[in-house]
Scaffold this active site. Structure first.
Site, short mmCIF file in Angstrom:
data_model
loop_
_atom_site.label_atom_id
_atom_site.label_comp_id
_atom_site.label_asym_id
_atom_site.label_seq_id
_atom_site.Cartn_x
_atom_site.Cartn_y
_atom_site.Cartn_z
CD GLU A 1 -7.22 6.20 5.36
OE1 GLU A 1 -6.17 6.86 5.50
OE2 GLU A 1 -7.77 6.02 4.25
CG ASP B 1 -0.97 10.53 -5.92
OD1 ASP B 1 -0.84 9.44 -5.35
OD2 ASP B 1 -2.08 11.08 -6.07
CG HIS C 1 -2.04 0.99 1.15
ND1 HIS C 1 -3.37 0.64 1.21
CD2 HIS C 1 -2.03 2.34 1.01
CE1 HIS C 1 -4.12 1.73 1.12
NE2 HIS C 1 -3.32 2.77 1.01
CG ASP D 1 -1.43 5.76 3.08
OD1 ASP D 1 -1.82 5.44 1.93
OD2 ASP D 1 -2.15 6.39 3.87
CG HIS E 1 -1.59 6.33 -2.31
ND1 HIS E 1 -2.76 6.26 -3.05
CD2 HIS E 1 -1.89 5.77 -1.10
CE1 HIS E 1 -3.72 5.70 -2.33
NE2 HIS E 1 -3.21 5.39 -1.13
CG HIS F 1 -8.05 3.35 0.05
ND1 HIS F 1 -7.52 2.94 -1.16
CD2 HIS F 1 -7.06 4.05 0.67
CE1 HIS F 1 -6.28 3.38 -1.26
NE2 HIS F 1 -5.97 4.06 -0.16
N GLY G 1 -10.00 7.82 -1.82
CA GLY G 1 -10.62 9.13 -1.64
C GLY G 1 -11.39 9.14 -0.34
#
Length: 365
Positions: A214, A26, A22, A303, A24, A211, A184
């Protein structure tokens, strides 16, 4: 004289093989690259152009305790990832940085729909990222580091392009895309809004991670698993809401928590990120301690390395320090993650038996 285990130092943890599920794309840019790419694309809204100060700004902005505020920081990174050259560079640097941190297998995710503002179509976006991963993997190999990169394509849960992204993931699966995800703000955007996309992916015998759990609780996890067929849960920390103390003082699992544990659904846990977004109060109070003790399929992840100022080495080092874990525990987290990867069984088994287990056996000797 008996063999003594190697010290659980950050240097030794960095050199040990690690698996990341996991992360990202970006959320892991080098600050210096953000500055250079902002010049190349004419982006003028960075809070500072000094790479050191920029790194501190991202870390500070991410420590707000709000997932929504945390997600705002991505406006800057996504803004400089709108060209073929930028996507290729960021992906290559990602592979290099992870390899330098001792990661031997990584699944890195991103949302293609966020990278089309300057004319790239979705397929071009994906192709350039995959080519970048290949270039970074090759450069890492030249430096003596071996990494296998997989790519997860993410649809934004507040948008309406999930079926399109699901088809994109299936279209590129033989080129390096290993699965489909949605991300998101959780609250108000349940995974069941995207049932069509999840049904398509499963009908194509492809993989799904979602996701869930969370910033929102058990209903999000339940929908992700029982309606959308999630093979893994992105974060999943709120599964502890279904664990209580029984009359004997021992943890008692509710129906959903028991199902997650019994069916070995992997939890992609990201401790530092969860503290920043308010999903947990501290590392010591993070559900990962209890969930690992109860032998859920727990994995450790970064993350967003830029926003959280973390690496796999720092995440594992913090857990070792907080919970007193030893090499056997670190190996357990790593094997859990490798078992849960979205690549073929033979390749997973080879990495476990030929790379992960021998390295940790030597460290424990």
């Amino acid at each position: 004289m008996a063999d003594v285990p190697a010290p659980l130092s950050p240097e030794n943890i960095r050199n040990a093989p690690k698996v990341l599920l996991h992360d990202h794309l970006d959320g892991g840019l080098r600050p210096s690259s953000i500055v250079e790419l902002s010049d190349a694309v004419g982006y003028r809204s960075l809070p500072t152009r000094d790479p050191g100060e920029l790194a501190e700004w991202f870390l500070g902005a991410a420590h707000s305790g709000s997932l929504e505020r945390y997600l705002e920081t991505f406006g800057h990174t996504v803004a400089v990832m709108q060209t073929a050259e930028a996507l290729h560079r960021v992906a290559a640097e990602c592979a290099e940085d992870l390899a330098a941190d001792g990661v031997v297998y990584a699944e890195v995710r991103f949302a293609p729909e966020l990278h089309t503002e300057q004319g790239l179509d979705l397929d071009q976006v994906v192709t350039n990222v995959l080519d970048g991963f290949a270039a970074g993997t090759a450069r890492a190999r030249e430096k003596g580091r071996t990494i296998r990169m997989g790519c997860l394509l993410t649809a934004m849960r507040h948008a309406a392009r999930s079926r399109e992204i699901a088809e994109l993931a299936v279209r590129h699966r033989d080129a390096g895309v290993v699965g489909f995800d949605i991300a998101g703000a959780e609250k108000g955007f349940p995974p069941t809004r995207h049932l069509d996309a999840f049904e398509y992916v499963r009908q194509q015998n492809a993989h799904v991670t979602i996701h869930a759990g969370e910033a929102f609780g058990l209903p999000s996890i339940w929908e992700a698993i029982q309606w959308c067929g999630a093979h893994r849960l992105g974060h999943g920390v709120r599964i502890v809401d279904d664990i209580s103390l029984g009359n004997d003082g021992l943890p008692a699992l509710g129906r959903l928590a028991a199902f997650v544990r019994d069916t070995r659904i992997p939890l992609e846990m990201c401790p530092t990120s969860n503290i920043q977004t308010g999903a947990a109060e501290s590392i010591a109070e993070h559900p990962i301690g209890l969930l690992a003790k109860l032998r859920f399929r727990v994995t450790v992840n970064t993350d967003n390395r830029l926003m959280s100022g973390c690496t796999m080495t720092s995440e594992l080092s913090t857990l070792v320090e907080t919970f007193g874990y030893d090499w056997a525990d670190v190996a357990w987290f790593t094997v859990n993650a490798m078992k849960s990867a979205f690549i073929g069984f033979d390749e997973r088994l080879a990495l476990i038996n030929d790379v992960v287990k021998p390295a940790y056996a030597a460290l424990q000797a």
